[in-house]
Design an enzyme around this catalytic site. Structure first.
Site, short mmCIF file in Angstrom:
data_model
loop_
_atom_site.label_atom_id
_atom_site.label_comp_id
_atom_site.label_asym_id
_atom_site.label_seq_id
_atom_site.Cartn_x
_atom_site.Cartn_y
_atom_site.Cartn_z
N LYS A 217 -7.79 21.18 10.83
CA LYS A 217 -8.77 21.39 9.15
C LYS A 217 -10.16 22.20 9.40
O LYS A 217 -10.67 21.41 10.49
CB LYS A 217 -8.58 20.41 8.46
CG LYS A 217 -6.81 19.16 7.88
CD LYS A 217 -7.19 18.66 7.48
CE LYS A 217 -5.58 18.52 6.86
NZ LYS A 217 -5.26 17.22 5.94
N ARG A 256 0.65 15.24 11.49
CA ARG A 256 1.35 15.71 11.15
C ARG A 256 0.88 17.04 12.16
O ARG A 256 -0.29 17.28 12.06
CB ARG A 256 1.11 15.91 9.66
CG ARG A 256 1.67 17.27 8.77
CD ARG A 256 1.28 16.61 7.17
NE ARG A 256 1.17 17.89 6.77
CZ ARG A 256 0.74 18.77 6.13
NH1 ARG A 256 0.01 18.90 6.82
NH2 ARG A 256 1.37 19.90 5.71
C1 7PJ Z 1 -1.94 17.03 4.20
C2 7PJ Z 1 -0.74 16.69 3.69
C3 7PJ Z 1 -2.00 15.84 5.56
C4 7PJ Z 1 0.15 14.72 4.62
C5 7PJ Z 1 -1.54 19.15 3.50
C6 7PJ Z 1 -3.44 20.90 5.55
C7 7PJ Z 1 -3.55 20.85 3.95
N1 7PJ Z 1 0.55 16.00 3.68
N2 7PJ Z 1 -0.10 17.75 3.42
N3 7PJ Z 1 -0.88 14.62 4.99
N4 7PJ Z 1 -1.94 17.60 4.52
N5 7PJ Z 1 0.54 13.55 4.76
O1 7PJ Z 1 -2.15 20.69 6.12
O2 7PJ Z 1 -4.02 21.62 6.11
O3 7PJ Z 1 -3.48 15.37 5.82
S1 7PJ Z 1 -1.68 21.01 3.10
#
Ligand code: 7PJ
Length: 304
Positions: A217, A256
């Site tokens: 990020k 994640r």
């Molecule tokens: C997240 C997400 C996060 C959860 C995205 C990216 C943007 N779902 N979906 N947590 N970020 N739960 O992957 O940079 O931080 S999309």
């Protein structure tokens, strides 16, 4: 399938990201077609992903919404095909009830809703009826505008209050398996993101497993480069791992990530230190959510 999150509290689980979008900021849309999406999923599984998180709408800052039919067209064939060849737990990254419903029907096991059941009023019923775990993520604003001057008096306190309300809402509708995620980068400045990671332990008082998404990020790009000249997403692996190690020390149970292999190695060390000889405690496993909540949310894991 038994509880797809049965590893929670025994070791850190790795959720591998599979973007099925033409505009995903990191993979640049290279996994847009079914076969390349499947190939990437297979790679994440080979590398040891515990969960595959499949998303068909980019929620990066400034991103435009995707029509429901387009989102369905992107993700459903991937979920169906992946489920044919693997029993890996699949989560669907969507805030649309119709997409979640079709994804669960196609074989998904978890709903990851960046709006925490707020953007689509039917979502809570879809999740409750399926009896699957849900990720409630915090976001201030909406993806298109969320990075326009986000303001908090106390970012951690406000997100905790948000979770308390959202957890009560989900439970009142019969949802039992709840994960919380403070939503790094979703309506937050660099300083907000850092404070959340520093004080992540305070969220443990809520008694739900904590998921964290820092992977590549922009705060990492800014800290490793400059605000004017940030390090590009492809160069953010080390910063991502550093952030995730801190998150795990402070109580995150699921990370994640785009880079599964690198995290499996890093977390083998972190978990060997932090989870050694330790039985899961309250707040770490479903069913234990109301027992033995940590008294002081600021305390770290057992290794501190
Ligand atoms: C997240 C997400 C996060 C959860 C995205 C990216 C943007 N779902 N979906 N947590 N970020 N739960 O992957 O940079 O931080 S999309």
């Amino acid at each position: 399938m038994t509880d797809v999150l049965s590893g929670v509290g025994r070791r850190t689980l790795v959720m591998g990201i599979l973007n099925v979008t033409p505009d995903s900021f990191f993979d640049g849309g290279q996994f847009f077609h079914l076969e390349s999406a499947l190939e990437h999923a297979r790679r994440l599984i080979r590398e040891g992903a515990d969960i595959i998180d499949i998303g068909g709408e980019s929620s990066r800052p400034g991103a435009q919404p995707v029509p429901e039919e387009e989102e369905l067209r992107r993700v459903i064939p991937v979920i169906r095909a992946l489920r044919q060849e693997s029993s890996v737990p699949i989560s669907i990254d969507t805030y649309k009830a119709s997409v979640a419903e079709a994804a669960l029907e196609a074989g998904a096991n978890i709903v990851n809703d960046i709006s925490a059941l707020r953007f689509d009023s039917r979502m809570v019923e879809v999740v409750a009826r399926a009896g699957v775990p849900v990720v409630l993520m915090h976001m201030q604003g909406e993806p298109r505008t969320m990075q326009h001057n986000p303001v908090y008096a106390d970012v951690v306190r406000e997100i905790k209050e948000f979770f308390a309300e959202r957890i009560a809402f989900a439970r009142a509708h019969g949802i039992e398996k709840i994960l919380i995620d403070p939503g790094i980068g979703f309506g937050k400045t660099v300083e907000h993101n850092l404070e959340i990671l520093r004080r992540l332990g305070e969220f443990r008082e809520l008694g739900c497993p904590i998921l964290i998404g820092v992977s590549r990020k922009s705060f990492i790009g800014r800290l490793c480069g400059t605000a004017e000249n940030p390090l590009p997403p492809s160069e953010r692996l080390e910063g991502t791992i550093a952030s995730n190690v801190i998150a795990v020390l402070n109580g995150a149970q699921i990370v994640r990530v785009h880079d599964v292999a690198a995290h499996k190695r890093a977390l083998a060390i972190v978990d060997a230190i932090c989870y050694a000889g330790r039985e899961p405690k309250g707040g770490e496993l479903y069913g234990d959510q109301h027992k033995e909540a940590p008294r002081d949310g600021r305390e770290g894991r057992s290794c501190r």
